[in-house]
Write a protein that holds these residues in place. Structure first.
Motif, PDB file in Angstrom:
ATOM      1  N   GLY A  29       0.778  -1.229   0.000  1.00  0.00           N
ATOM      2  CA  GLY A  29       0.000   0.000   0.000  1.00  0.00           C
ATOM      3  C   GLY A  29       0.807   1.275   0.000  1.00  0.00           C
ATOM      4  N   GLU A  30       2.112   1.180  -0.037  1.00  0.00           N
ATOM      5  CA  GLU A  30       2.988   2.349   0.042  1.00  0.00           C
ATOM      6  C   GLU A  30       3.175   2.987  -1.335  1.00  0.00           C
ATOM      7  OE1 GLU A  30       6.541   2.701   3.107  1.00  0.00           O
ATOM      8  OE2 GLU A  30       7.134   1.583   1.335  1.00  0.00           O
ATOM      9  N   PHE A  31       3.258   4.311  -1.351  1.00  0.00           N
ATOM     10  CA  PHE A  31       3.600   5.038  -2.583  1.00  0.00           C
ATOM     11  C   PHE A  31       5.081   5.400  -2.480  1.00  0.00           C
ATOM     12  CE2 PHE A  31       1.577   7.691  -6.060  1.00  0.00           C
ATOM     13  CZ  PHE A  31       2.766   7.981  -6.692  1.00  0.00           C
ATOM     14  N   THR A  32       5.900   4.663  -3.208  1.00  0.00           N
ATOM     15  CA  THR A  32       7.354   4.845  -3.159  1.00  0.00           C
ATOM     16  C   THR A  32       7.831   5.474  -4.456  1.00  0.00           C
ATOM     17  OG1 THR A  32       7.687   2.972  -1.675  1.00  0.00           O
ATOM     18  CG2 THR A  32       9.580   3.677  -2.974  1.00  0.00           C
ATOM     19  N   VAL A  33       8.656   6.498  -4.350  1.00  0.00           N
ATOM     20  CA  VAL A  33       9.188   7.184  -5.524  1.00  0.00           C
ATOM     21  C   VAL A  33      10.688   6.970  -5.608  1.00  0.00           C
ATOM     22  CG1 VAL A  33       9.530   9.410  -6.658  1.00  0.00           C
ATOM     23  CG2 VAL A  33       7.368   8.931  -5.512  1.00  0.00           C
ATOM     24  N   PHE A  34      11.155   6.504  -6.779  1.00  0.00           N
ATOM     25  CA  PHE A  34      12.585   6.440  -7.083  1.00  0.00           C
ATOM     26  C   PHE A  34      12.953   7.754  -7.771  1.00  0.00           C
ATOM     27  CE2 PHE A  34      12.445   1.521  -7.847  1.00  0.00           C
ATOM     28  CZ  PHE A  34      12.202   1.327  -6.493  1.00  0.00           C
ATOM     29  N   LYS A 203       7.267   7.425   0.634  1.00  0.00           N
ATOM     30  CA  LYS A 203       8.677   7.136   0.860  1.00  0.00           C
ATOM     31  C   LYS A 203       9.458   7.460  -0.411  1.00  0.00           C
ATOM     32  CE  LYS A 203      10.040   2.763   1.335  1.00  0.00           C
ATOM     33  NZ  LYS A 203      10.071   1.478   2.059  1.00  0.00           N
ATOM     34  N   ILE A 204      10.586   8.136  -0.256  1.00  0.00           N
ATOM     35  CA  ILE A 204      11.447   8.479  -1.390  1.00  0.00           C
ATOM     36  C   ILE A 204      12.727   7.662  -1.297  1.00  0.00           C
ATOM     37  CG2 ILE A 204      12.820  10.298  -2.488  1.00  0.00           C
ATOM     38  CD1 ILE A 204      10.783  12.322  -1.518  1.00  0.00           C
ATOM     39  N   GLU A 213      21.226   6.295  -1.960  1.00  0.00           N
ATOM     40  CA  GLU A 213      21.870   7.257  -1.071  1.00  0.00           C
ATOM     41  C   GLU A 213      21.093   7.425   0.228  1.00  0.00           C
ATOM     42  OE1 GLU A 213      24.713   8.785  -1.381  1.00  0.00           O
ATOM     43  OE2 GLU A 213      25.228   8.157  -3.418  1.00  0.00           O
ATOM     44  N   GLN A 214      19.754   7.486   0.117  1.00  0.00           N
ATOM     45  CA  GLN A 214      18.941   7.657   1.322  1.00  0.00           C
ATOM     46  C   GLN A 214      17.515   7.231   1.028  1.00  0.00           C
ATOM     47  OE1 GLN A 214      19.228  11.551   3.096  1.00  0.00           O
ATOM     48  NE2 GLN A 214      18.040  11.003   4.910  1.00  0.00           N
ATOM     49  N   VAL A 215      16.861   6.675   2.039  1.00  0.00           N
ATOM     50  CA  VAL A 215      15.454   6.290   1.968  1.00  0.00           C
ATOM     51  C   VAL A 215      14.730   6.941   3.134  1.00  0.00           C
ATOM     52  CG1 VAL A 215      13.791   4.392   2.017  1.00  0.00           C
ATOM     53  CG2 VAL A 215      16.012   4.063   0.912  1.00  0.00           C
ATOM     54  N   GLY A 216      13.592   7.558   2.863  1.00  0.00           N
ATOM     55  CA  GLY A 216      12.830   8.165   3.946  1.00  0.00           C
ATOM     56  C   GLY A 216      11.624   8.911   3.420  1.00  0.00           C
ATOM     57  N   SER A 217      10.844   9.469   4.328  1.00  0.00           N
ATOM     58  CA  SER A 217       9.698  10.275   3.929  1.00  0.00           C
ATOM     59  C   SER A 217      10.205  11.587   3.324  1.00  0.00           C
ATOM     60  CB  SER A 217       8.811  10.564   5.133  1.00  0.00           C
ATOM     61  OG  SER A 217       9.448  11.485   6.005  1.00  0.00           O
ATOM     62  N   PRO A 218       9.359  12.282   2.560  1.00  0.00           N
ATOM     63  CA  PRO A 218       9.799  13.566   1.996  1.00  0.00           C
ATOM     64  C   PRO A 218      10.339  14.532   3.046  1.00  0.00           C
ATOM     65  CG  PRO A 218       7.769  12.878   0.932  1.00  0.00           C
ATOM     66  CD  PRO A 218       8.024  11.898   2.042  1.00  0.00           C
ATOM     67  N   PRO A 225      18.996  15.497   5.385  1.00  0.00           N
ATOM     68  CA  PRO A 225      19.696  14.797   4.297  1.00  0.00           C
ATOM     69  C   PRO A 225      20.967  14.167   4.821  1.00  0.00           C
ATOM     70  CG  PRO A 225      19.975  17.175   4.096  1.00  0.00           C
ATOM     71  CD  PRO A 225      18.962  16.961   5.170  1.00  0.00           C
ATOM     72  N   CYS A 226      21.245  12.922   4.386  1.00  0.00           N
ATOM     73  CA  CYS A 226      22.375  12.185   4.957  1.00  0.00           C
ATOM     74  C   CYS A 226      23.710  12.628   4.385  1.00  0.00           C
ATOM     75  CB  CYS A 226      22.181  10.679   4.738  1.00  0.00           C
ATOM     76  SG  CYS A 226      22.327  10.163   3.016  1.00  0.00           S
ATOM     77  N   ASN A 227      23.694  13.295   3.235  1.00  0.00           N
ATOM     78  CA  ASN A 227      24.958  13.750   2.637  1.00  0.00           C
ATOM     79  C   ASN A 227      24.698  14.935   1.713  1.00  0.00           C
ATOM     80  OD1 ASN A 227      23.973  12.636   0.183  1.00  0.00           O
ATOM     81  ND2 ASN A 227      24.972  10.688   0.589  1.00  0.00           N
ATOM     82  N   THR A 228      25.761  15.478   1.151  1.00  0.00           N
ATOM     83  CA  THR A 228      25.633  16.672   0.316  1.00  0.00           C
ATOM     84  C   THR A 228      24.889  16.392  -0.983  1.00  0.00           C
ATOM     85  OG1 THR A 228      27.877  16.231  -0.521  1.00  0.00           O
ATOM     86  CG2 THR A 228      27.662  17.855   1.243  1.00  0.00           C
TER      87      THR A 228
END
Length: 334
Positions: A29-34, A203-204, A213-218, A225-228
């Motif tokens: 049921g999740e809307f995940t964006v790559f 989830k992005i 690089e990173q997974v999380g909500s908008p 952000p985990c990095n530059t």
């Protein structure tokens, strides 16, 4: 159910490693964006999930079952492409019903599913038209309807709005989000447009060179952000990244500050700058400044009524509670 797991999934074309081994779970049921720049591997990853590309390593699980070697048509997934791929000689009704006809469903069931999909997509009054009589947005809705009638476990969207103009993209973005709320079905959506990612996703997944690089909500990605790379990619306008002596004052190799977290004044501030181009958007104004302390121009987001003349001297002050600090390797400093 539409839970999808990638366990050490990798893809190579000869000696070229497009997707290094990665792990990812997309909940039912999740809307995940790559999201990521062109060539980052997001469409390839989607095609690996769909079965349109063979994995070079690892496994794809759908609802806990190994689907790695299952043909695309038997994975219970429906894909919507950038190209509408509609049959021009068929009516909208027949285009939507085509996959059901190929699957051998009886006429009554075909009609039921087509009518239901048409109602969801506001296409009922267009069922007897042909694709050439529709707008671009309507054609894309027909393509989505063709996916809906299959009642898949998950929908896969590969940059579906790229062929639409700006106004239609905004409208279709809202329609797809609304569709997800109604159907409550897993959706995986590929785009290079981070605005689409921020406005649509639960989830992005941010990709670069095939790596996650990173997974999380908008909001998680926006706030932490985990990095530059993620810092500079997520947000519009993008985050200002400042290196050198000014960053060292804050104990970091690079500092990041979003345009909306900078105060601009003619009186005083931490950094002096000269106003370059101003972009007036009504509710907001973006000022692009040239500061002697920085190598690159810096962007400030201000209320729409703010105005400074081109070449005016101004001063900037960061809201330090919103300052992001990164080390020499680009990683976040907590």
């Amino acid at each position: 159910m539409g839970r999808i797991q990638l366990n050490r999934v990798a893809k190579s074309f000869g000696n070229v490693h497009v997707i290094p081994p990665l792990d990812l779970t997309i909940e039912d049921g999740e809307f995940t964006v790559f999201v990521g720049p062109s060539g980052c591997g997001k469409s390839t990853l989607l095609r690996l999930i769909a079965g349109l590309e063979d994995v070079s390593g690892g496994e794809v699980l759908i609802d806990g079952a190994d689907a790695t070697t299952i043909p695309p048509a038997k994975r219970g997934l429906a894909m919507v492409f950038q190209s509408y791929a509609l049959y021009p000689h068929m009516s909208v009704r027949k285009n939507i019903a085509f996959p059901l006809k190929m699957a051998g469903l009886d006429k009554a069931e075909q009609e039921r599913r087509v009518a239901q999909a048409a109602e969801v997509l506001n296409l009922t009054s267009y069922l007897d038209r042909r694709p050439g009589q529709l707008s671009g947005g309507q054609r894309q809705r027909v393509a989505i309807g063709r996916a809906i009638v299959r009642e898949p476990q998950a929908f896969l969207f590969d940059e579906p709005l790229s062929n639409l103009d700006a106004a239609l993209r905004v409208g279709m973005r809202l329609e797809i989000s609304e569709l997800h709320k109604r159907l409550k079905t897993t959706m995986i959506y590929v785009t290079h447009d981070q605005v689409e990612a921020m406005t649509m996703a639960d989830k992005i997944v941010v990709l670069q060179a095939g790596r996650i690089e990173q997974v999380g909500s908008p909001l998680e990605l926006y706030r932490r952000p985990c990095n530059t790379f993620v810092a500079g990619f997520i947000g519009s306008p993008k985050m200002n990244l400042i290196s050198g002596p000014e960053a060292a004052k804050f104990g970091a190799a690079t500092i990041g500050i979003r345009p909306e977290h900078l105060e601009i004044s003619e009186a005083a501030g931490l950094w002096e700058g000269t106003v370059g181009v101003s972009e007036h958007l009504g509710s907001d104004t973006f000022f692009h400044l040239h500061c002697p302390a920085f190598e690159a121009p810096i962007t400030v987001r201000a209320p729409g009524e703010r105005a400074f003349a081109y070449g005016a001297r101004v001063y900037l002050s960061p809201r330090t509670e919103h300052l992001h600090r990164f080390d020499a390797a680009g990683g976040r400093i907590e």
